[in-house]
Scaffold this motif. Structure first.
Motif, PDB file in Angstrom:
ATOM      1  N   PRO A 182       0.824  -1.212   0.000  1.00 47.75           N
ATOM      2  CA  PRO A 182       0.000   0.000   0.000  1.00 47.75           C
ATOM      3  C   PRO A 182       0.861   1.267   0.000  1.00 47.75           C
ATOM      4  CG  PRO A 182      -0.742  -1.563   1.684  1.00 47.75           C
ATOM      5  CD  PRO A 182       0.575  -2.059   1.171  1.00 47.75           C
ATOM      6  N   ASP A 207      -2.598   5.163   1.450  1.00 51.68           N
ATOM      7  CA  ASP A 207      -3.348   3.963   1.857  1.00 51.68           C
ATOM      8  C   ASP A 207      -3.173   3.693   3.345  1.00 51.68           C
ATOM      9  OD1 ASP A 207      -4.347   3.396  -0.657  1.00 51.68           O
ATOM     10  OD2 ASP A 207      -2.647   2.137  -1.219  1.00 51.68           O
ATOM     11  N   ILE A 226     -10.112   1.094   0.322  1.00 54.50           N
ATOM     12  CA  ILE A 226      -9.220   0.184   1.046  1.00 54.50           C
ATOM     13  C   ILE A 226      -9.670  -0.038   2.486  1.00 54.50           C
ATOM     14  CG2 ILE A 226      -7.557   1.915   1.899  1.00 54.50           C
ATOM     15  CD1 ILE A 226      -5.353  -0.164   0.933  1.00 54.50           C
TER      16      ILE A 226
END
Length: 502
Positions: free
Chosen positions: A241, A245, A299
């Protein structure tokens, strides 16, 4: 510190070659059955119970525990890459996980699931270790009346927290209680509900019921679905990520872990309820500027439920190991595994078998680390495995179940029962009746009857013993309040909608 001493004992047990091997086997099997849609941890543990006869108790429980929390990891892989939940607790991971894969972000989605699962698993295990001693001390104050009331609360919780119709959940619990009464009465020696069938004199094995309803029932259901799996075939680029993120993931991971750790302890809770609750909380949390909406590849929609289901799977061991009460179907099977090895679940496990208790706790940390190391490198293998048609897999599962059941008593009657319960399990699925409360009713019902009789024997038949003991009265009041609250129209509507996602 006392906790440090206990954990050092646990790691000395868990770090033996034998226990490390069985932890690895459990984690690999758990990931595999999590990846393959339609084969859940309940049916797998039920199938493997006969195979644990020849294992040392600690190794057997370490392996079975690894299967349970390993399935939570594997379920996310299928949810993200195939748009199918490999395991029930991964149902909500599908929503945003597969959308991330379609947007070319399968790598970050899988990494977010693995990181969230590892963090939550470690926190859940730490929670188990921290609360073990004080809860065990409280449990030693429980008599027969208190245990009966606690079991009543457990069944009430299983009804309230089961997905779908409240009436169907009650029906499943009652059916489980009735099935538990089949066989010879321990006190009087009289045969009950056997209908003059000699094979039923010892009762119906919960392994047969679990394999039939969860194993064969799921197989029949899966064979009735002919849709083709859309397996993700793109390259996993940019696996880790981004910094942005991580900024989104961290709060979601903490919220999911806290929710999962709390809900995993509740009767009927565990991984599935925790995942749904965590996803719901994230959807109600305000989006940041520029953040992808939920349902389109957010996410947080992957991190939160995956953190919650792993935390829930770890803390669901608390009521099992410390109070002797299984909060969900998988833990009910763990009771069976402990019974096979002549271990009575409850607070005496910690005092009488400290090696087993703390070795199991320590193995969970090791298992979570193994899963992180194994998860991403094996994704290519899992993707290829998902392309294997299900019709090639199910004959081996059917045969393995039949052999396992036959090996229990070397009796073909059990194999016939397995087949009939498989048909019954399929009927339950078609009617939308969740079978997990049945297994809880079967296990808890036998404990309830035993403690009810013991309490009445000690009180010379005085039923007031259940309300004159303060702890027992409080537990019964909590059970009654739980059922009363859930019957309120607004609460009942919310409950039935809780497991439904757009």
């Amino acid at each position: 510190m006392e906790l440090q001493g206990h954990l050092s004992l646990g790691f000395s047990v868990a770090f033996t070659v034998e226990n490390l091997l069985y932890a690895l086997v459990g984690c690999l099997l758990g990931t595999l059955i999590g990846v393959l849609p339609g084969i859940g941890p309940v049916s797998t543990i039920a199938m493997l119970l006969p195979a644990t006869y020849g294992l040392p108790p600690t190794a057997a429980l370490i392996m079975l525990a690894g299967i349970y929390y390993g399935a939570q990891y594997g379920g996310s892989t299928t949810a993200i890459l195939v748009n199918l939940p490999g395991e029930a607790s991964s149902v909500v991971t599908v929503i945003d996980g597969y959308q991330m894969a379609r947007r070319g972000r399968a790598g970050p989605a899988l990494s977010a699931a693995a990181i969230g699962s590892f963090f939550a698993g470690c926190v859940g295990t730490l929670t188990l270790a921290a609360f073990a001693a004080p809860l065990a001390e409280l449990a030693f104050k429980f008599g027969a009346a208190e245990y009966f009331s606690l079991l009543v609360l457990g069944l009430a919780g299983a009804v309230v927290l089961a997905s779908g119709s409240l009436l169907k959940a009650v029906g499943m619990v009652v059916l489980g209680l009735l099935l538990g009464m089949v066989g010879t009465d321990v006190n009087s020696g009289v045969m009950r509900y056997t209908f003059d069938v000699p094979e039923l004199s010892d009762g119906i094995s919960f392994i047969v019921i679990a394999m039939g309803i969860f194993g064969y029932g799921e197989i029949i259901s899966n064979l009735s679905h002919t849709e083709k799996r859309e397996v993700f075939t793109g390259k996993l680029e940019h696996v880790y990520p981004t910094r942005e993120d991580f900024r989104l993931m961290m709060p979601a991971m903490l919220r999911g872990t806290a929710l999962g750790a709390a809900l995993g302890v509740l009767p009927g809770g565990g991984a599935m309820l925790s995942a749904f609750a965590a996803y719901t909380v994230e959807k109600k949390t305000r989006l940041r500027p520029g953040e992808v909406p939920f349902g389109q590849g957010n996410i947080r929609g992957v991190t939160a439920p995956e953190s919650a289901n792993n935390a829930g799977s770890q803390t669901s061991f608390i009521p099992l190991l410390i109070l002797g009460i299984p909060p969900n179907a998988v833990m009910a099977l763990m009771v069976g595994a402990m019974t096979i090895h002549d271990i009575q679940p409850g607070p005496q496990v910690m005092t009488g078998n400290p090696d087993l208790f703390w070795g199991l706790v320590a193995s969970m940390w090791i298992g979570n680390l193994m899963l992180v190391i194994l998860n991403l490198p094996l994704i290519g293998i899992w993707v290829r495995l998902l392309k294997v048609p299900y019709r090639w897999l199910f004959p081996a599962i059917v045969l393995f179940c039949a052999i396992g059941v036959y090996s229990l008593n070397n009796n073909t009657w059990d194999v016939w029962l397995l087949g009939w319960f498989g048909i019954i399990g399929y009927v339950f699925i078609k009617l939308g009746m969740e079978p997990a409360p049945l297994l809880l009713g079967l296990i808890l019902g036998q404990m309830m009857e035993e403690n009810l009789r013991r309490a009445l024997l000690l009180s010379r038949g005085d039923w007031s013993v259940f309300v004159t003991h303060p702890i027992s009265a409080a537990l019964l009041a909590a059970a009654a309040s739980l059922l009363a609250v859930v019957l309120l129209p607004a609460i009942r509507k919310k409950r039935e909608e809780a497991f439904v996602e757009e």
